[in-house]
Scaffold this motif. Sequence first.
Motif, PDB file in Angstrom:
ATOM      1  N   MET A 108      -7.209   5.224   9.594  1.00 40.51           N
ATOM      2  CA  MET A 108      -8.576   4.757   9.379  1.00 40.51           C
ATOM      3  C   MET A 108      -8.924   4.741   7.884  1.00 40.51           C
ATOM      4  O   MET A 108      -8.469   5.586   7.112  1.00 40.51           O
ATOM      5  N   LEU A 109      -9.759   3.781   7.500  1.00 37.37           N
ATOM      6  CA  LEU A 109     -10.214   3.676   6.118  1.00 37.37           C
ATOM      7  C   LEU A 109     -11.390   4.628   5.897  1.00 37.37           C
ATOM      8  O   LEU A 109     -12.456   4.446   6.490  1.00 37.37           O
ATOM      9  N   ILE A 110     -11.176   5.651   5.073  1.00 38.96           N
ATOM     10  CA  ILE A 110     -12.244   6.596   4.754  1.00 38.96           C
ATOM     11  C   ILE A 110     -12.319   6.777   3.239  1.00 38.96           C
ATOM     12  O   ILE A 110     -11.361   6.478   2.514  1.00 38.96           O
ATOM     13  N   ASP A 111     -13.456   7.276   2.769  1.00 39.66           N
ATOM     14  CA  ASP A 111     -13.713   7.341   1.332  1.00 39.66           C
ATOM     15  C   ASP A 111     -12.680   8.159   0.569  1.00 39.66           C
ATOM     16  O   ASP A 111     -12.317   7.816  -0.559  1.00 39.66           O
ATOM     17  N   THR A 112     -12.217   9.255   1.174  1.00 41.75           N
ATOM     18  CA  THR A 112     -11.289  10.138   0.444  1.00 41.75           C
ATOM     19  C   THR A 112      -9.975   9.447   0.091  1.00 41.75           C
ATOM     20  O   THR A 112      -9.435   9.661  -0.997  1.00 41.75           O
ATOM     21  N   ILE A 113      -9.455   8.601   0.985  1.00 44.99           N
ATOM     22  CA  ILE A 113      -8.184   7.939   0.667  1.00 44.99           C
ATOM     23  C   ILE A 113      -8.401   6.787  -0.316  1.00 44.99           C
ATOM     24  O   ILE A 113      -7.530   6.495  -1.136  1.00 44.99           O
ATOM     25  N   ILE A 114      -9.563   6.152  -0.263  1.00 39.60           N
ATOM     26  CA  ILE A 114      -9.869   5.112  -1.252  1.00 39.60           C
ATOM     27  C   ILE A 114      -9.888   5.726  -2.649  1.00 39.60           C
ATOM     28  O   ILE A 114      -9.310   5.179  -3.598  1.00 39.60           O
ATOM     29  N   ARG A 115     -10.509   6.887  -2.774  1.00 43.25           N
ATOM     30  CA  ARG A 115     -10.597   7.576  -4.066  1.00 43.25           C
ATOM     31  C   ARG A 115      -9.214   7.999  -4.551  1.00 43.25           C
ATOM     32  O   ARG A 115      -8.879   7.833  -5.718  1.00 43.25           O
ATOM     33  N   SER A 137      -5.414  -3.373   8.254  1.00 47.81           N
ATOM     34  CA  SER A 137      -6.717  -3.570   7.627  1.00 47.81           C
ATOM     35  C   SER A 137      -6.990  -2.508   6.563  1.00 47.81           C
ATOM     36  O   SER A 137      -7.484  -2.807   5.471  1.00 47.81           O
ATOM     37  N   THR A 138      -6.635  -1.259   6.874  1.00 50.48           N
ATOM     38  CA  THR A 138      -6.798  -0.166   5.910  1.00 50.48           C
ATOM     39  C   THR A 138      -5.953  -0.422   4.669  1.00 50.48           C
ATOM     40  O   THR A 138      -6.421  -0.275   3.532  1.00 50.48           O
ATOM     41  N   LEU A 139      -4.711  -0.839   4.878  1.00 52.84           N
ATOM     42  CA  LEU A 139      -3.814  -1.127   3.756  1.00 52.84           C
ATOM     43  C   LEU A 139      -4.388  -2.215   2.857  1.00 52.84           C
ATOM     44  O   LEU A 139      -4.388  -2.083   1.628  1.00 52.84           O
ATOM     45  N   LEU A 142      -6.984  -0.859   0.596  1.00 53.38           N
ATOM     46  CA  LEU A 142      -6.424   0.047  -0.406  1.00 53.38           C
ATOM     47  C   LEU A 142      -5.690  -0.719  -1.513  1.00 53.38           C
ATOM     48  O   LEU A 142      -5.706  -0.306  -2.676  1.00 53.38           O
ATOM     49  N   LEU A 143      -5.059  -1.828  -1.151  1.00 49.54           N
ATOM     50  CA  LEU A 143      -4.351  -2.628  -2.159  1.00 49.54           C
ATOM     51  C   LEU A 143      -5.300  -3.165  -3.226  1.00 49.54           C
ATOM     52  O   LEU A 143      -4.903  -3.367  -4.387  1.00 49.54           O
ATOM     53  N   GLU A 144      -6.547  -3.378  -2.863  1.00 48.99           N
ATOM     54  CA  GLU A 144      -7.544  -3.851  -3.829  1.00 48.99           C
ATOM     55  C   GLU A 144      -7.905  -2.767  -4.843  1.00 48.99           C
ATOM     56  O   GLU A 144      -8.411  -3.060  -5.933  1.00 48.99           O
ATOM     57  N   LYS A 145      -7.652  -1.501  -4.484  1.00 47.47           N
ATOM     58  CA  LYS A 145      -8.048  -0.369  -5.338  1.00 47.47           C
ATOM     59  C   LYS A 145      -6.892   0.163  -6.182  1.00 47.47           C
ATOM     60  O   LYS A 145      -7.118   0.912  -7.133  1.00 47.47           O
ATOM     61  N   ALA A 146      -5.658  -0.180  -5.827  1.00 46.73           N
ATOM     62  CA  ALA A 146      -4.477   0.421  -6.460  1.00 46.73           C
ATOM     63  C   ALA A 146      -4.181  -0.192  -7.830  1.00 46.73           C
ATOM     64  O   ALA A 146      -4.385  -1.391  -8.049  1.00 46.73           O
ATOM     65  N   LYS A 147      -3.651   0.651  -8.735  1.00 47.52           N
ATOM     66  CA  LYS A 147      -3.320   0.198 -10.095  1.00 47.52           C
ATOM     67  C   LYS A 147      -1.956  -0.495 -10.150  1.00 47.52           C
ATOM     68  O   LYS A 147      -1.807  -1.546 -10.769  1.00 47.52           O
ATOM     69  N   PHE A 148      -0.959   0.142  -9.539  1.00 44.67           N
ATOM     70  CA  PHE A 148       0.409  -0.387  -9.564  1.00 44.67           C
ATOM     71  C   PHE A 148       0.956  -0.326  -8.150  1.00 44.67           C
ATOM     72  O   PHE A 148       1.179   0.758  -7.615  1.00 44.67           O
TER      73      PHE A 148
END
Length: 305
Positions: A108-115, A137-139, A142-148
């Motif tokens: 599940m997509l939750i704030d802690t993993i986004i951070r 969907s969660t992935l 998260l790909l939008e938030k990742a640096k590399f």
Amino acid sequence: MIKNNSLKAVCFGEVLWDVFPTHKKIGGAPLNVALRMNALGVTTSMISRIGNDEAGNEILSFLKEKNVSSEFIQKDENYKTGVVNVMINEKGNASYDIMYPSSWDKVMLIDTIIREVSESDAFIFGSLICRDEISRSTLMTLLEKAKFKVLDANLRAPYYTTEVLLELMSKADFIKLNDEELWEVSRNLKSPYNSFEQNIKFIAEKTKTSKICITKGAFGAVLYYEGKYYYNSGYFIQVVDTVGAGDSFLATLISRLLKGKSPQKSLNYACAVGALVAGQEGANPKLSNDEIKKYMMLEKENTVQ
């Protein structure tokens, strides 16, 4: 690449039990990568989901023992902890029967993993996690938030489509495939080429990804890195089983590159680690830097003779 001693990475995907004919071991490609990166000095956390069962609790205990944070491992009341039945042939190569659905299909997509992802230097993920809409969907978020972003294709029929794979490759900054996957992906994307280098460049241009690595089993690997090709022809080892060898290879390659090592030196070291893992049972044998360097030196001397 980053040159400091406080590197952080996140691996996203399956944690599960690999069940062999005679025994079982905790595994999952992203977890294998996380374990090796931690061993190499990159603080790596794991994002996944387990069942509320004994198998899941054993995984949590294992992570604690290995100093891998379980903070981002979710618990599921409805789906069991993942299981993969592993078959090893006479050459030591593995085939897999992967239970579906499993708890890791429902991350599940939750704030802690986004951070956690947004604050990390690298985000490593595979294609298998996309077999279920919830984890996929969660992935994608998260790909939008990742640096590399590092994609380990890890193709497992029938759990992927060319359409989803192309989307993942196009979002990645670094793609890792094995040689069989290179040909499969190239055919599916209608590549007109037959050579390794031409197909690597074809995929690089198709996906706008400047860093691609192709592993070749006992014959080493090819790294395409920002317009240049780097080669390693492999290190000799008596293969016990290949489970986790590619995961340790990728973990080592990315760790070395993040630390600012040259592409060629990173590739050589990663190939040595992959070979040493294939020469032992299981995905995560302990390896010291001295042991790895000694093996590389011995192999170099044997080649010269």
